[in-house]
Scaffold this active site. Structure first.
Site, PDB file in Angstrom:
ATOM      1  N   MET A   1       1.041  -1.434  -0.166  1.00  0.00           N
ATOM      2  CA  MET A   1      -0.244  -0.060   0.165  1.00  0.00           C
ATOM      3  C   MET A   1       0.698   1.545  -0.163  1.00  0.00           C
ATOM      4  O   MET A   1       0.109   2.539  -1.030  1.00  0.00           O
ATOM      5  CB  MET A   1      -0.938   0.344   1.199  1.00  0.00           C
ATOM      6  CG  MET A   1      -0.262  -0.054   2.272  1.00  0.00           C
ATOM      7  SD  MET A   1      -1.249   0.165   3.711  1.00  0.00           S
ATOM      8  CE  MET A   1      -2.898   1.178   3.367  1.00  0.00           C
TER       9      MET A   1
ATOM     10  N   LEU B   1      -6.317   6.732  -1.626  1.00  0.00           N
ATOM     11  CA  LEU B   1      -6.569   5.336  -0.757  1.00  0.00           C
ATOM     12  C   LEU B   1      -8.014   5.625  -0.801  1.00  0.00           C
ATOM     13  O   LEU B   1      -8.903   4.596  -1.025  1.00  0.00           O
ATOM     14  CB  LEU B   1      -5.935   5.849   0.506  1.00  0.00           C
ATOM     15  CG  LEU B   1      -6.417   4.562   1.971  1.00  0.00           C
ATOM     16  CD1 LEU B   1      -4.900   4.499   2.838  1.00  0.00           C
ATOM     17  CD2 LEU B   1      -7.870   4.765   3.021  1.00  0.00           C
TER      18      LEU B   1
ATOM     19  N   LEU C   1     -10.799  -0.958  -1.500  1.00  0.00           N
ATOM     20  CA  LEU C   1      -9.956  -0.932  -0.007  1.00  0.00           C
ATOM     21  C   LEU C   1     -11.319  -0.475   0.765  1.00  0.00           C
ATOM     22  O   LEU C   1     -11.717  -0.663   1.837  1.00  0.00           O
ATOM     23  CB  LEU C   1      -9.106  -0.338  -0.001  1.00  0.00           C
ATOM     24  CG  LEU C   1      -8.629   0.361   1.382  1.00  0.00           C
ATOM     25  CD1 LEU C   1      -7.428  -1.419   1.997  1.00  0.00           C
ATOM     26  CD2 LEU C   1      -7.774   1.286   1.446  1.00  0.00           C
TER      27      LEU C   1
ATOM     28  N   ARG D   1      -9.258  14.790   6.842  1.00  0.00           N
ATOM     29  CA  ARG D   1      -8.502  14.216   7.371  1.00  0.00           C
ATOM     30  C   ARG D   1      -6.488  14.636   7.942  1.00  0.00           C
ATOM     31  O   ARG D   1      -5.619  14.307   8.865  1.00  0.00           O
ATOM     32  CB  ARG D   1      -8.184  12.521   6.980  1.00  0.00           C
ATOM     33  CG  ARG D   1      -9.912  11.943   7.752  1.00  0.00           C
ATOM     34  CD  ARG D   1      -9.622  10.278   7.220  1.00  0.00           C
ATOM     35  NE  ARG D   1      -8.853   9.845   7.576  1.00  0.00           N
ATOM     36  CZ  ARG D   1      -8.677   9.309   8.705  1.00  0.00           C
ATOM     37  NH1 ARG D   1     -10.025   9.406   9.709  1.00  0.00           N
ATOM     38  NH2 ARG D   1      -7.943   8.256   9.288  1.00  0.00           N
TER      39      ARG D   1
ATOM     40  N   SER E   1       6.355   8.127   6.064  1.00  0.00           N
ATOM     41  CA  SER E   1       6.877   6.753   6.784  1.00  0.00           C
ATOM     42  C   SER E   1       7.763   5.942   6.172  1.00  0.00           C
ATOM     43  O   SER E   1       8.209   6.153   5.763  1.00  0.00           O
ATOM     44  CB  SER E   1       5.637   6.172   5.639  1.00  0.00           C
ATOM     45  OG  SER E   1       5.172   4.730   5.875  1.00  0.00           O
TER      46      SER E   1
ATOM     47  N   ARG F   1       0.480   0.604  -4.000  1.00  0.00           N
ATOM     48  CA  ARG F   1      -0.686   1.311  -4.456  1.00  0.00           C
ATOM     49  C   ARG F   1      -1.201   2.429  -3.769  1.00  0.00           C
ATOM     50  O   ARG F   1      -2.152   3.516  -4.996  1.00  0.00           O
ATOM     51  CB  ARG F   1      -1.723   0.413  -3.711  1.00  0.00           C
ATOM     52  CG  ARG F   1      -3.121   0.245  -4.351  1.00  0.00           C
ATOM     53  CD  ARG F   1      -3.373  -0.038  -5.393  1.00  0.00           C
ATOM     54  NE  ARG F   1      -4.772  -0.213  -6.227  1.00  0.00           N
ATOM     55  CZ  ARG F   1      -5.432   1.802  -6.781  1.00  0.00           C
ATOM     56  NH1 ARG F   1      -4.690   2.552  -6.805  1.00  0.00           N
ATOM     57  NH2 ARG F   1      -6.264   1.147  -7.204  1.00  0.00           N
ATOM     58  N   TYR F   2      -0.902   3.497  -3.177  1.00  0.00           N
ATOM     59  CA  TYR F   2      -1.287   5.250  -2.418  1.00  0.00           C
ATOM     60  C   TYR F   2      -0.369   6.377  -2.334  1.00  0.00           C
ATOM     61  O   TYR F   2      -0.558   7.027  -2.453  1.00  0.00           O
ATOM     62  CB  TYR F   2      -2.135   4.826  -1.663  1.00  0.00           C
ATOM     63  CG  TYR F   2      -3.099   3.171  -1.130  1.00  0.00           C
ATOM     64  CD1 TYR F   2      -4.119   3.416  -2.087  1.00  0.00           C
ATOM     65  CD2 TYR F   2      -2.765   3.007  -0.434  1.00  0.00           C
ATOM     66  CE1 TYR F   2      -4.928   2.613  -2.861  1.00  0.00           C
ATOM     67  CE2 TYR F   2      -4.053   1.646  -0.476  1.00  0.00           C
ATOM     68  CZ  TYR F   2      -4.978   1.776  -1.373  1.00  0.00           C
ATOM     69  OH  TYR F   2      -5.716   0.652  -1.932  1.00  0.00           O
TER      70      TYR F   2
ATOM     71  N   CYS G   1      -8.920  -9.158  -1.106  1.00  0.00           N
ATOM     72  CA  CYS G   1      -9.152  -9.043  -2.105  1.00  0.00           C
ATOM     73  C   CYS G   1      -8.325  -6.616  -1.919  1.00  0.00           C
ATOM     74  O   CYS G   1      -9.166  -6.612  -3.233  1.00  0.00           O
ATOM     75  CB  CYS G   1     -10.916  -9.305  -2.852  1.00  0.00           C
ATOM     76  SG  CYS G   1     -11.078 -10.158  -2.715  1.00  0.00           S
TER      77      CYS G   1
ATOM     78  N   HIS H   1      -4.306  -5.628  10.473  1.00  0.00           N
ATOM     79  CA  HIS H   1      -5.222  -4.641  10.318  1.00  0.00           C
ATOM     80  C   HIS H   1      -6.650  -4.663   9.812  1.00  0.00           C
ATOM     81  O   HIS H   1      -6.951  -6.181   9.015  1.00  0.00           O
ATOM     82  CB  HIS H   1      -5.218  -3.615   8.426  1.00  0.00           C
ATOM     83  CG  HIS H   1      -5.434  -2.462   7.958  1.00  0.00           C
ATOM     84  ND1 HIS H   1      -7.299  -1.750   8.082  1.00  0.00           N
ATOM     85  CD2 HIS H   1      -4.452  -0.672   8.074  1.00  0.00           C
ATOM     86  CE1 HIS H   1      -7.048  -1.069   7.701  1.00  0.00           C
ATOM     87  NE2 HIS H   1      -5.741  -0.187   7.255  1.00  0.00           N
TER      88      HIS H   1
ATOM     89  N   ASP I   1       8.023  -1.481   9.355  1.00  0.00           N
ATOM     90  CA  ASP I   1       7.473  -0.569   9.596  1.00  0.00           C
ATOM     91  C   ASP I   1       6.432   0.720   9.055  1.00  0.00           C
ATOM     92  O   ASP I   1       6.989   1.001   8.223  1.00  0.00           O
ATOM     93  CB  ASP I   1       7.710   0.021  11.043  1.00  0.00           C
ATOM     94  CG  ASP I   1       8.368  -0.362  12.055  1.00  0.00           C
ATOM     95  OD1 ASP I   1       7.491  -1.111  13.105  1.00  0.00           O
ATOM     96  OD2 ASP I   1       9.497  -0.459  13.059  1.00  0.00           O
TER      97      ASP I   1
ATOM     98  N   GLU J   1       0.107   2.843  11.169  1.00  0.00           N
ATOM     99  CA  GLU J   1       0.091   1.417  11.671  1.00  0.00           C
ATOM    100  C   GLU J   1       0.267   1.054  12.772  1.00  0.00           C
ATOM    101  O   GLU J   1      -0.226   0.732  14.566  1.00  0.00           O
ATOM    102  CB  GLU J   1       0.003   0.852  10.828  1.00  0.00           C
ATOM    103  CG  GLU J   1      -1.646   0.220  10.114  1.00  0.00           C
ATOM    104  CD  GLU J   1      -1.503   1.570   9.181  1.00  0.00           C
ATOM    105  OE1 GLU J   1      -0.598   1.828   8.978  1.00  0.00           O
ATOM    106  OE2 GLU J   1      -2.745   1.865   8.610  1.00  0.00           O
TER     107      GLU J   1
ATOM    108  N   GLU K   1      -0.206   4.166  15.430  1.00  0.00           N
ATOM    109  CA  GLU K   1      -0.997   2.757  16.030  1.00  0.00           C
ATOM    110  C   GLU K   1      -0.818   1.818  17.615  1.00  0.00           C
ATOM    111  O   GLU K   1      -1.198   2.053  18.782  1.00  0.00           O
ATOM    112  CB  GLU K   1      -2.312   2.507  15.022  1.00  0.00           C
ATOM    113  CG  GLU K   1      -3.476   3.221  15.046  1.00  0.00           C
ATOM    114  CD  GLU K   1      -4.088   2.304  13.661  1.00  0.00           C
ATOM    115  OE1 GLU K   1      -4.973   1.663  14.432  1.00  0.00           O
ATOM    116  OE2 GLU K   1      -4.179   2.058  12.749  1.00  0.00           O
TER     117      GLU K   1
ATOM    118  N   CYS L   1     -13.873 -13.988  -5.169  1.00  0.00           N
ATOM    119  CA  CYS L   1     -14.564 -14.321  -3.878  1.00  0.00           C
ATOM    120  C   CYS L   1     -16.226 -14.561  -4.432  1.00  0.00           C
ATOM    121  O   CYS L   1     -16.970 -13.947  -5.590  1.00  0.00           O
ATOM    122  CB  CYS L   1     -14.285 -13.234  -3.015  1.00  0.00           C
ATOM    123  SG  CYS L   1     -13.154 -12.230  -2.097  1.00  0.00           S
TER     124      CYS L   1
ATOM    125  N   CYS M   1     -17.893 -12.215  -4.538  1.00  0.00           N
ATOM    126  CA  CYS M   1     -17.418 -10.877  -5.433  1.00  0.00           C
ATOM    127  C   CYS M   1     -18.790 -10.434  -6.968  1.00  0.00           C
ATOM    128  O   CYS M   1     -19.282 -11.475  -7.565  1.00  0.00           O
ATOM    129  CB  CYS M   1     -16.512 -11.638  -6.345  1.00  0.00           C
ATOM    130  SG  CYS M   1     -15.159 -10.120  -7.524  1.00  0.00           S
TER     131      CYS M   1
ATOM    132  N   CYS N   1     -11.543  -8.044 -11.065  1.00  0.00           N
ATOM    133  CA  CYS N   1     -11.164  -8.943 -10.541  1.00  0.00           C
ATOM    134  C   CYS N   1     -11.192 -10.124 -11.317  1.00  0.00           C
ATOM    135  O   CYS N   1     -10.095 -10.490 -11.887  1.00  0.00           O
ATOM    136  CB  CYS N   1     -12.414  -9.362  -9.265  1.00  0.00           C
ATOM    137  SG  CYS N   1     -11.840 -10.510  -8.244  1.00  0.00           S
TER     138      CYS N   1
END
Length: 354
Positions: free
Chosen positions: A4, A20, A26, A43, A58, A92-93, A124, A191, A268, A271, A275, A334, A337, A342
């Protein structure tokens, strides 16, 4: 190496959050393209402060690059038939985003590639989302023409991964007095997922549970334990119980010794560093508990060798015809789904990206 990602600097936080919240794989939202930028903007100040509190960004890119470089060096020894090997990071983000990495693959003239998820357990919403994005870029030719793809899509019970996690738990347990060490509760924290994702048949909860079971077997089942869930976002129902509530509940029950264990995070990032370390450990200590966190895998030689072993075994079995481009499990959607991407993605990778 698919993950991610996270903002390497505080000013990157807004774009990270926007990407995100725009990802329906997600976090499914109504009117996603409208709501996501609004939520991200609202946020951003709070999350920027959190990244400032953990050192200004990060570290996930640093550790992913380090893991990849060391894995590739080991892989040259373990599977010289496909050497030299080179690792690429596709987040991804956050940068480097998948489209950036695809362009780099094309510029480097890559003709054989393995999409190697860095999420040990498949969902997924995580690995699936990254593969969907890679499929979109690959199908459009952004990674180059004629690239032969295969996928390492899950590895949550690999012995090397389990050993690396178990060793870090043992190091954390050593901080407790020997006479009371066996009373320490092991809280495995992963998560969370929206229940809308869980209820359509996503395998993540099952696979995280399998990881926990394997770690406990390796540790000899000497401590009481629970699997709990963190990082819920928004008012919708998510998988529980939540890590913070579990800590409060254990304190109420008089269980005052806890090890927090990140079981679905290998490096690391916010999260773990914010968190777990700055919120949950602090909460526990304020309740009179002794709480320690098992370290993330980061630069663990045991973990990095596990990554190399996973890749070497995959390449060896693929070259010999023992396996195809994708696993048996990856081929199953799934039951609930309804995402056409997918299905198309799974078929594309099953054909080796053709």
């Amino acid at each position: 190496m698919l993950n991610m990602g996270g903002p390497s600097t505080v000013p990157e936080t807004h774009d990270f959050l926007k990407n995100l919240f725009l990802d329906g794989d997600l976090i499914p939202l109504p009117f996603q393209s409208i709501l996501a930028p609004i939520i991200a903007k609202r946020r951003t100040p709070q999350i920027e402060k959190q990244y400032e509190d953990i050192g200004g960004g990060s570290p996930i890119l640093h550790y992913t690059k380090l893991q990849g470089e060391r894995m590739a060096a080991l892989l040259d020894e373990l599977h010289p038939a496909t050497a030299p090997h080179k690792s690429y990071v596709a987040f991804r983000y956050a940068r480097p985003l998948t489209d950036e990495t695809a362009r780099q693959l094309k510029a480097d003239g890559v003709k054989r590639a393995v999409a190697f998820t860095q999420y040990p357990q498949y969902s997924c919403s995580t690995t699936g989302s990254s593969l969907n994005e890679l499929y979109r870029r690959g199908k459009a030719g952004e990674a180059g023409d004629g690239v032969e793809w295969s996928v390492i899509d899950r590895w949550g019970t690999h012995p090397g991964f389990i050993e690396a996690v178990a060793q870090n738990i043992e190091h954390a347990l050593a901080k407790f007095s020997p006479e009371r060490r066996s009373e320490t509760v092991l809280l495995f924290s992963a998560h969370s997922l929206p229940m809308s994702v869980v209820n359509r048949g996503d395998p993540y909860v099952l696979e995280v549970s399998a990881s926990v079971s394997a770690v406990m077997d390796r540790l000899g089942n000497k401590n009481p334990y629970r699997l709990v869930w963190q990082s819920q976002v928004g008012p919708a129902a998510w998988m529980g119980m939540q890590t913070s509530e579990a800590i409060k509940g254990l304190a109420r029950l008089g269980r005052k010794q806890v090890v927090l264990i990140p079981i679905a995070f290998t490096s690391d990032h916010i999260e773990t560093l914010y968190e777990l370390d700055l919120e949950y450990v602090k909460e526990g200590r304020e309740l009179g508990m002794e709480v320690h966190r098992a370290e993330s895998l980061n630069d663990s030689p045991v973990f990095i060798r596990a990554l190399a072993d996973l890749a070497a075994t995959h390449l060896r079995d693929y070259s010999s015809g023992k396996i195809g481009p994708t696993s048996i499990q990856m081929g199953l959607r799934c039951p609930g789904c309804t995402n056409a991407t997918c299905g198309a993605q799974k078929a594309w990778f099953a054909r080796g990206g053709r």
